[in-house]
Scaffold this motif. Structure first.
Motif, PDB file in Angstrom:
ATOM      1  N   PHE A 181      56.270  41.899  19.088  1.00 35.03           N
ATOM      2  CA  PHE A 181      56.587  40.661  19.227  1.00 35.03           C
ATOM      3  C   PHE A 181      56.369  41.139  21.089  1.00 35.03           C
ATOM      4  N   TRP A 182      56.844  41.941  21.856  1.00 31.31           N
ATOM      5  CA  TRP A 182      56.355  41.892  23.125  1.00 31.31           C
ATOM      6  C   TRP A 182      55.011  42.304  23.846  1.00 31.31           C
ATOM      7  N   ASN A 183      53.971  43.348  22.562  1.00 34.25           N
ATOM      8  CA  ASN A 183      53.029  43.292  22.724  1.00 34.25           C
ATOM      9  C   ASN A 183      51.822  41.800  22.426  1.00 34.25           C
ATOM     10  N   ASN A 184      52.668  41.014  21.635  1.00 38.66           N
ATOM     11  CA  ASN A 184      52.198  39.993  21.347  1.00 38.66           C
ATOM     12  C   ASN A 184      51.644  38.659  22.760  1.00 38.66           C
ATOM     13  N   LEU A 185      52.749  39.194  23.651  1.00 40.02           N
ATOM     14  CA  LEU A 185      52.333  38.430  24.734  1.00 40.02           C
ATOM     15  C   LEU A 185      52.089  39.242  26.028  1.00 40.02           C
ATOM     16  N   SER A 186      51.746  39.033  27.396  1.00 37.33           N
ATOM     17  CA  SER A 186      51.134  39.744  27.819  1.00 37.33           C
ATOM     18  C   SER A 186      50.982  38.464  29.366  1.00 37.33           C
ATOM     19  N   PRO A 187      50.936  38.802  30.510  1.00 35.75           N
ATOM     20  CA  PRO A 187      51.307  38.296  31.896  1.00 35.75           C
ATOM     21  C   PRO A 187      49.409  37.714  31.688  1.00 35.75           C
ATOM     22  N   ASN A 188      48.620  38.532  31.125  1.00 35.09           N
ATOM     23  CA  ASN A 188      47.123  37.740  31.458  1.00 35.09           C
ATOM     24  C   ASN A 188      46.762  37.213  30.165  1.00 35.09           C
ATOM     25  N   GLY A 189      47.793  36.572  29.288  1.00 35.88           N
ATOM     26  CA  GLY A 189      47.690  35.951  28.388  1.00 35.88           C
ATOM     27  C   GLY A 189      46.868  34.289  27.946  1.00 35.88           C
ATOM     28  N   GLY A 190      47.360  34.098  27.204  1.00 41.17           N
ATOM     29  CA  GLY A 190      46.898  32.178  27.370  1.00 41.17           C
ATOM     30  C   GLY A 190      45.893  32.324  26.931  1.00 41.17           C
ATOM     31  N   GLY A 191      45.285  31.165  26.850  1.00 36.45           N
ATOM     32  CA  GLY A 191      44.137  30.437  26.657  1.00 36.45           C
ATOM     33  C   GLY A 191      43.623  30.794  24.776  1.00 36.45           C
ATOM     34  N   GLU A 192      42.355  30.626  24.645  1.00 40.76           N
ATOM     35  CA  GLU A 192      42.047  30.693  23.149  1.00 40.76           C
ATOM     36  C   GLU A 192      41.520  32.171  23.102  1.00 40.76           C
ATOM     37  N   PRO A 193      41.661  32.585  21.284  1.00 42.89           N
ATOM     38  CA  PRO A 193      41.139  33.789  20.905  1.00 42.89           C
ATOM     39  C   PRO A 193      39.596  33.846  21.013  1.00 42.89           C
ATOM     40  N   SER A 194      38.832  34.628  20.473  1.00 44.03           N
ATOM     41  CA  SER A 194      37.513  34.788  20.297  1.00 44.03           C
ATOM     42  C   SER A 194      36.908  35.785  19.526  1.00 44.03           C
ATOM     43  N   GLY A 195      36.125  35.836  18.485  1.00 45.04           N
ATOM     44  CA  GLY A 195      35.154  36.099  17.421  1.00 45.04           C
ATOM     45  C   GLY A 195      35.568  36.004  16.310  1.00 45.04           C
ATOM     46  N   GLU A 196      36.256  37.228  15.810  1.00 46.89           N
ATOM     47  CA  GLU A 196      35.994  36.730  14.613  1.00 46.89           C
ATOM     48  C   GLU A 196      37.630  36.413  13.985  1.00 46.89           C
ATOM     49  N   LEU A 197      38.716  36.452  14.942  1.00 48.14           N
ATOM     50  CA  LEU A 197      40.043  35.384  14.810  1.00 48.14           C
ATOM     51  C   LEU A 197      39.810  34.584  15.419  1.00 48.14           C
ATOM     52  N   MET A 198      38.841  33.566  16.160  1.00 49.92           N
ATOM     53  CA  MET A 198      38.658  32.299  15.985  1.00 49.92           C
ATOM     54  C   MET A 198      37.765  31.637  15.267  1.00 49.92           C
ATOM     55  N   LYS A 199      37.559  32.945  14.402  1.00 43.36           N
ATOM     56  CA  LYS A 199      36.364  32.314  12.869  1.00 43.36           C
ATOM     57  C   LYS A 199      37.315  32.085  12.624  1.00 43.36           C
ATOM     58  N   ALA A 200      38.355  33.062  12.309  1.00 43.86           N
ATOM     59  CA  ALA A 200      38.788  33.020  10.943  1.00 43.86           C
ATOM     60  C   ALA A 200      39.957  31.669  11.325  1.00 43.86           C
ATOM     61  N   ILE A 201      40.617  31.477  12.408  1.00 39.67           N
ATOM     62  CA  ILE A 201      41.572  30.452  12.457  1.00 39.67           C
ATOM     63  C   ILE A 201      41.197  29.295  12.374  1.00 39.67           C
ATOM     64  N   SER A 202      39.581  29.037  12.963  1.00 37.70           N
ATOM     65  CA  SER A 202      39.109  27.826  12.329  1.00 37.70           C
ATOM     66  C   SER A 202      38.506  26.715  10.864  1.00 37.70           C
ATOM     67  N   ARG A 203      38.588  28.684  10.526  1.00 38.68           N
ATOM     68  CA  ARG A 203      37.997  28.120   8.645  1.00 38.68           C
ATOM     69  C   ARG A 203      39.415  28.264   8.009  1.00 38.68           C
ATOM     70  N   ASP A 204      40.544  28.947   8.287  1.00 36.97           N
ATOM     71  CA  ASP A 204      41.783  28.804   7.580  1.00 36.97           C
ATOM     72  C   ASP A 204      42.701  27.570   7.405  1.00 36.97           C
ATOM     73  N   PHE A 205      42.623  27.411   9.188  1.00 36.39           N
ATOM     74  CA  PHE A 205      43.083  26.256  10.013  1.00 36.39           C
ATOM     75  C   PHE A 205      42.394  24.589  10.045  1.00 36.39           C
ATOM     76  N   GLY A 206      41.044  25.011  10.101  1.00 40.95           N
ATOM     77  CA  GLY A 206      40.272  23.397  10.955  1.00 40.95           C
ATOM     78  C   GLY A 206      39.871  24.003  12.236  1.00 40.95           C
ATOM     79  N   SER A 207      40.938  24.207  13.276  1.00 31.74           N
ATOM     80  CA  SER A 207      40.763  24.596  14.679  1.00 31.74           C
ATOM     81  C   SER A 207      41.841  25.167  14.777  1.00 31.74           C
ATOM     82  N   PHE A 208      41.508  25.477  16.297  1.00 28.67           N
ATOM     83  CA  PHE A 208      42.796  26.227  17.576  1.00 28.67           C
ATOM     84  C   PHE A 208      43.300  25.349  16.773  1.00 28.67           C
ATOM     85  N   GLU A 209      43.658  24.147  17.575  1.00 31.11           N
ATOM     86  CA  GLU A 209      44.891  23.102  18.418  1.00 31.11           C
ATOM     87  C   GLU A 209      45.096  22.617  16.617  1.00 31.11           C
TER      88      GLU A 209
END
Length: 220
Positions: A99-127
């Motif tokens: 949990f501590w490492n999943n969070l960051s003061p520079n975090g937010g926004g959207e993922p990119s790269g292969e993770l974003m592709k997998a999220i779009s594939r498996d859930f339809g979209s990031f939203e």
């Protein structure tokens, strides 16, 4: 910034000299207590890390010491009786270290790269993914966690909710990538009983770089 130079059960652990039993330690935060404000207050972070996580670590060490003694005595009944304490405190240590490492003061926004592709594939979209994970986390009855995990068999991302401190991989087989702690100690001082606002705001400090690294490792 606080740093750690040891490796514990989730990647950071300290130990005694060679030949002695491993002993779990509280990992340092990778940022200051106030770094996630205004999403999570410094007061919550300090209590959550220095009190709650520390208690899981201490109780895990006690339980493992008792387990070692029970094994030495071949006391099967005592070994079995220690299972709940090992699961609860071991899970608490594993979950919070992620949990501590999943969070960051520079975090937010959207993922990119292969993770974003997998999220779009498996859930339809990031939203869609955000909505589904928020629903799972908010819907936990009592205390627990909402998780994004990786299913090694299907090679797909999957959501899950776990009660109490049940560790995701040990209880579901999913590799933990991103977790939302919905125990009241994680948010109540700031959000009161409005869990949905806390869960929604967590995404403002989500460390997608850390999540992507976990995703790459899970696939290897």
């Amino acid at each position: 910034m606080l740093r750690t130079a040891v490796i514990n059960m989730c990647g950071r652990n300290s130990r005694f000299q060679a030949g002695q039993r491993f002993k779990h330690t509280l990992p340092d935060l990778p940022y200051d207590f106030n770094a996630l404000e205004p999403v999570i207050s410094a007061e919550i972070m300090q209590l959550h890390h220095s009190k709650h996580h520390a208690t899981y670590v201490n109780n895990l060490n006690v339980a493992e010491e008792k387990l070692s003694e029970a094994k030495a005595k071949n006391d099967v009944s005592a070994i079995i009786a220690l299972a709940p304490a090992l699961k609860f405190n071991g899970g608490g240590h594993i979950n919070h270290s992620i949990f501590w490492n999943n969070l960051s003061p520079n975090g937010g926004g959207e993922p990119s790269g292969e993770l974003m592709k997998a999220i779009s594939r498996d859930f339809g979209s990031f939203e869609n993914f955000k909505t589904q994970l928020q629903t799972a986390a908010v819907g936990v009855q009592g205390s627990g966690w909402g998780w994004l995990g990786y299913n090694k068999q299907s090679k797909r991302l999957q959501l899950a909710a776990c009660a109490n401190q049940d560790p995701l991989e040990a209880t579901t087989g999913l590799v933990p990538l991103f977790g939302i702690d919905v125990w009241e100690h994680a948010y109540y001082l700031q959000y009161k009983n409005v869990r949905p606002d806390y869960v929604k705001n967590i995404f403002k400090v989500a460390n997608w770089k850390d999540v992507e690294e976990r995703f790459k490792k899970a696939q290897s």
